[in-house]
Every structure is written in structure tokens, then in C-alpha cells.
Design an enzyme around this catalytic site. Sequence first.
Site, PDB file in Angstrom:
ATOM      1  N   GLY A  13      53.614  -4.851  -8.513  1.00 57.63           N
ATOM      2  CA  GLY A  13      53.774  -3.910  -7.395  1.00 57.63           C
ATOM      3  C   GLY A  13      53.446  -4.587  -6.079  1.00 57.63           C
ATOM      4  O   GLY A  13      52.799  -4.000  -5.221  1.00 57.63           O
ATOM      5  N   ASN A  90      48.288  -4.298  -9.942  1.00 58.86           N
ATOM      6  CA  ASN A  90      48.246  -3.342  -8.836  1.00 58.86           C
ATOM      7  C   ASN A  90      49.300  -2.241  -8.951  1.00 58.86           C
ATOM      8  O   ASN A  90      49.125  -1.162  -8.384  1.00 58.86           O
ATOM      9  CB  ASN A  90      48.443  -4.132  -7.519  1.00 58.86           C
ATOM     10  N   TYR A 155      46.252  10.607 -13.671  1.00 61.49           N
ATOM     11  CA  TYR A 155      45.927   9.437 -12.837  1.00 61.49           C
ATOM     12  C   TYR A 155      44.458   9.036 -13.016  1.00 61.49           C
ATOM     13  O   TYR A 155      44.134   7.854 -13.154  1.00 61.49           O
ATOM     14  CB  TYR A 155      46.232   9.809 -11.382  1.00 61.49           C
ATOM     15  N   ALA A 157      42.567   9.575 -15.618  1.00 61.27           N
ATOM     16  CA  ALA A 157      42.390   9.002 -16.959  1.00 61.27           C
ATOM     17  C   ALA A 157      42.868   7.550 -16.984  1.00 61.27           C
ATOM     18  O   ALA A 157      42.204   6.672 -17.556  1.00 61.27           O
ATOM     19  CB  ALA A 157      43.162   9.833 -17.987  1.00 61.27           C
ATOM     20  N   ALA A 158      44.005   7.307 -16.343  1.00 58.23           N
ATOM     21  CA  ALA A 158      44.532   5.927 -16.313  1.00 58.23           C
ATOM     22  C   ALA A 158      43.589   5.008 -15.551  1.00 58.23           C
ATOM     23  O   ALA A 158      43.292   3.890 -15.984  1.00 58.23           O
ATOM     24  CB  ALA A 158      45.916   5.922 -15.669  1.00 58.23           C
ATOM     25  N   ILE A 188      43.906   5.002   1.041  1.00 58.58           N
ATOM     26  CA  ILE A 188      44.449   3.891   1.805  1.00 58.58           C
ATOM     27  C   ILE A 188      45.807   4.312   2.377  1.00 58.58           C
ATOM     28  O   ILE A 188      46.590   4.990   1.697  1.00 58.58           O
ATOM     29  CB  ILE A 188      44.621   2.643   0.898  1.00 58.58           C
TER      30      ILE A 188
HETATM   31  P1  NDP Z   1      52.776   2.265  -3.187  1.00 54.35           P
HETATM   32  O1  NDP Z   1      53.375   3.508  -3.717  1.00 54.35           O
HETATM   33  O2  NDP Z   1      52.783   2.000  -1.732  1.00 54.35           O
HETATM   34  O3  NDP Z   1      53.465   0.985  -3.920  1.00 54.35           O
HETATM   35  C1  NDP Z   1      53.554   0.978  -5.307  1.00 54.35           C
HETATM   36  C2  NDP Z   1      53.982  -0.396  -5.765  1.00 54.35           C
HETATM   37  O4  NDP Z   1      54.002  -0.410  -7.201  1.00 54.35           O
HETATM   38  C3  NDP Z   1      55.379  -0.770  -5.312  1.00 54.35           C
HETATM   39  O5  NDP Z   1      55.392  -2.161  -5.027  1.00 54.35           O
HETATM   40  C4  NDP Z   1      56.238  -0.455  -6.538  1.00 54.35           C
HETATM   41  O6  NDP Z   1      57.423  -1.259  -6.632  1.00 54.35           O
HETATM   42  C5  NDP Z   1      55.276  -0.829  -7.650  1.00 54.35           C
HETATM   43  N1  NDP Z   1      55.551  -0.201  -8.935  1.00 54.35           N
HETATM   44  C6  NDP Z   1      55.552   1.136  -9.242  1.00 54.35           C
HETATM   45  N2  NDP Z   1      55.865   1.308 -10.534  1.00 54.35           N
HETATM   46  C7  NDP Z   1      56.066   0.070 -11.068  1.00 54.35           C
HETATM   47  C8  NDP Z   1      56.425  -0.413 -12.347  1.00 54.35           C
HETATM   48  N3  NDP Z   1      56.654   0.423 -13.372  1.00 54.35           N
HETATM   49  N4  NDP Z   1      56.559  -1.754 -12.531  1.00 54.35           N
HETATM   50  C9  NDP Z   1      56.353  -2.612 -11.509  1.00 54.35           C
HETATM   51  N5  NDP Z   1      56.013  -2.215 -10.260  1.00 54.35           N
HETATM   52  C10 NDP Z   1      55.886  -0.894 -10.047  1.00 54.35           C
HETATM   53  O7  NDP Z   1      51.295   2.230  -3.787  1.00 54.35           O
HETATM   54  P2  NDP Z   1      49.906   1.784  -3.128  1.00 54.35           P
HETATM   55  O8  NDP Z   1      50.072   0.474  -2.465  1.00 54.35           O
HETATM   56  O9  NDP Z   1      49.339   2.918  -2.402  1.00 54.35           O
HETATM   57  O10 NDP Z   1      49.025   1.607  -4.455  1.00 54.35           O
HETATM   58  C11 NDP Z   1      48.856   0.360  -5.110  1.00 54.35           C
HETATM   59  C12 NDP Z   1      47.827   0.526  -6.204  1.00 54.35           C
HETATM   60  O11 NDP Z   1      46.596   0.976  -5.625  1.00 54.35           O
HETATM   61  C13 NDP Z   1      48.189   1.570  -7.256  1.00 54.35           C
HETATM   62  O12 NDP Z   1      47.737   1.149  -8.517  1.00 54.35           O
HETATM   63  C14 NDP Z   1      47.434   2.791  -6.804  1.00 54.35           C
HETATM   64  O13 NDP Z   1      47.179   3.669  -7.866  1.00 54.35           O
HETATM   65  C15 NDP Z   1      46.170   2.160  -6.261  1.00 54.35           C
HETATM   66  N6  NDP Z   1      45.451   2.991  -5.317  1.00 54.35           N
HETATM   67  C16 NDP Z   1      46.034   3.410  -4.158  1.00 54.35           C
HETATM   68  C17 NDP Z   1      45.323   4.202  -3.273  1.00 54.35           C
HETATM   69  C18 NDP Z   1      45.899   4.698  -1.992  1.00 54.35           C
HETATM   70  O14 NDP Z   1      45.216   5.498  -1.331  1.00 54.35           O
HETATM   71  N7  NDP Z   1      47.062   4.279  -1.573  1.00 54.35           N
HETATM   72  C19 NDP Z   1      43.944   4.594  -3.568  1.00 54.35           C
HETATM   73  C20 NDP Z   1      43.426   4.094  -4.805  1.00 54.35           C
HETATM   74  C21 NDP Z   1      44.167   3.312  -5.636  1.00 54.35           C
HETATM   75  P3  NDP Z   1      58.813  -0.844  -5.857  1.00 54.35           P
HETATM   76  O15 NDP Z   1      58.599  -1.214  -4.399  1.00 54.35           O
HETATM   77  O16 NDP Z   1      59.857  -1.689  -6.503  1.00 54.35           O
HETATM   78  O17 NDP Z   1      58.996   0.624  -6.048  1.00 54.35           O
END
Ligand code: NDP
Length: 248
Positions: A13, A90, A155, A157-158, A188
Site C-alpha cells: 500500500g 501497511n 478493523y 480485530a484485524a 492521520i
Molecule cells: P489509504 O486509504 O490512504 O491508502 C491505502 C493504501 O493501501 C493504498 O496504497 C492502497 O493501494 C493500498 N491497498 C489497499 N488494499 C490493498 C490490497 N488488498 N493489496 C495491496 N494494497 C492495498 O490508507 P492510509 O494511508 O490512511 O492507511 C495506511 C495504513 O495505516 C492502513 O493499514 C490503515 O489501516 C492504517 N491506519 C491509518 C490511519 C489513518 O488515520 N489514516 C490510522 C491508523 C492506522 P491503491 O492505491 O492501489 O488503492
Amino acid sequence: MKCLDGKTAVVTGGSRGIGRAVCLRLAAMGALVVVNYVSRPDAAEEVVDKIVENGGKAEAWQFNVAESSEVMAAFKDIAKLAPVDILVNNAGITRDGLLAMMKEDAWDKVLDTNLKGAYLCMKAVSRAMMKSRWGRIVNISSVIGFAGNGGQTNYAAAKAGLVGLTRSAAKELASRGITVNGVAPGYIDTDMTRGLPEAVTEKILAEIPLNSLGTPEDVAAAVAYLVSDDAGYVTGQFIHVNGGMFMG
Ligand code: NDP
């Protein structure tokens, strides 16, 4: 000489939000960065272009972290480019809903992407890391995995599952020079949180002692520490990057 010169990092991601900031940061530290994405090649290519513009090295790589066959095939190909030294799990999604109404599909998709995806990628890199007797794995959990949140049972749980996965893998892999840690971001400013109604954002802000949403760069800074030599004696730990909203 930069501290990650000669190292290769895979960031799942990596095309948007937090993952994008992690890619830019690790590339600035000298790593060759594999920018994984699932559906947005344009966004992944933008990250690669930016890294190259800044004098770094990066490749965009499409695979769905939730699909075992795609993960195995991707890491087999990536290994031909260079052995993977650093893995940042991520990639994550949300499918919010109240427990009583939650469709099984929403449960499965969130668990498969956020938790099973991390397991599959860790499995794919761990043997080679053990052989080279060095590795860094960082799993991106969430404040929700520690504090819980109504409407996000899947979410939470994961993300709590990632804590157990991280600590168990840290114990398993420590003797081979591999550290496994995590970062638990709070709220964030990314595409994931930008969709929230203003009233919800206001309510969240009121619960954050530092009184602002975090930035992807705030999270990337914690990842940068955990993959650096300075963190060589740190494993099985989580850094909370949340403005003080949860003190775990
Ligand atoms: P975004 O929604 O901005 O970006 C998600 C990213 O994950 C994208 O690059 C997307 O790719 C990729 N992605 C989604 N599904 C898949 C998959 N099946 N295989 C490969 N890549 C995938 O998310 P954030 O940057 O906000 O979040 C990043 C991480 O941080 C996540 O794990 C989230 O749970 C965690 N997080 C975020 C918070 C927040 O407030 N934003 C708070 C706490 C944790 P594509 O561009 O191709 O769609």
C-alpha cells in the site's frame, strides 16, 4: 553514505497516504523501494517518479496482499531484483458498520487485507531474511486495535491481531537478527480519514490532546526509526503516533 544504502524495502500500500510517505522516507535513507499497490498504478508511478526525481531508486509493483497466489508470485519476482531486507505491512482498508448489521463480506475483506495480508507477506520474506541473518519488519496497526471503536469491530480485530502477530514473530525471528515491530497511528490525514463527516472529525479532534490530525510523515518517521540501526535492540514493540489520544 546513507544508512539504508544497499537495502531493499517493500512497502505494501505504498501508493497513497501513510505508505506513500514511508516509501519517500525509506528511499531518502538510501533503500531501493518497492512501491506496492492494488488498484492505482497512477498513484504508485507518481511515488516512483518522485523518488527518482529526488535521486532515489524505486519500482512500482502490483499485487493484492489478501491473495496468497499473488503475494507468492510477486515476492518470487521481487527476489530476482534484490533480496528483501525490509518489509512494511501497511496496506489496509476499512468497511465500517455496526456488529449486528455487519455483512460477513465486510468482516472477511478487512481481516484478509489488514491481517492475513501481513501474514502472507511476512511468510514470503522470512526465509530469505533468516538466511541473511538481518531483517526489519514493521506492521502498521492502529489506535483502534488497542482502544477499540464502535462500528469498527472488523478493523479493530484485524489491527489487534497484528499486535499478536508482531510480538509472536518477534520472538520467533529474533535469534536470526530480524526485528519485528509496529506503529499504531491515531487519526492521520489521508484518503481513509478524509471521507469522514466534518462533525466526526471535530469530535475526534476534541479527543486529541495535541489538537490536530497527524500527518503521514509523522508515521513515516516512526517507521524510519524502527528500520534503522538505532533500533537494533528494539523488537516486539509498538510506537503510538496519535497526538496523545491513547496512551498505551
Ligand atoms: P489509504 O486509504 O490512504 O491508502 C491505502 C493504501 O493501501 C493504498 O496504497 C492502497 O493501494 C493500498 N491497498 C489497499 N488494499 C490493498 C490490497 N488488498 N493489496 C495491496 N494494497 C492495498 O490508507 P492510509 O494511508 O490512511 O492507511 C495506511 C495504513 O495505516 C492502513 O493499514 C490503515 O489501516 C492504517 N491506519 C491509518 C490511519 C489513518 O488515520 N489514516 C490510522 C491508523 C492506522 P491503491 O492505491 O492501489 O488503492
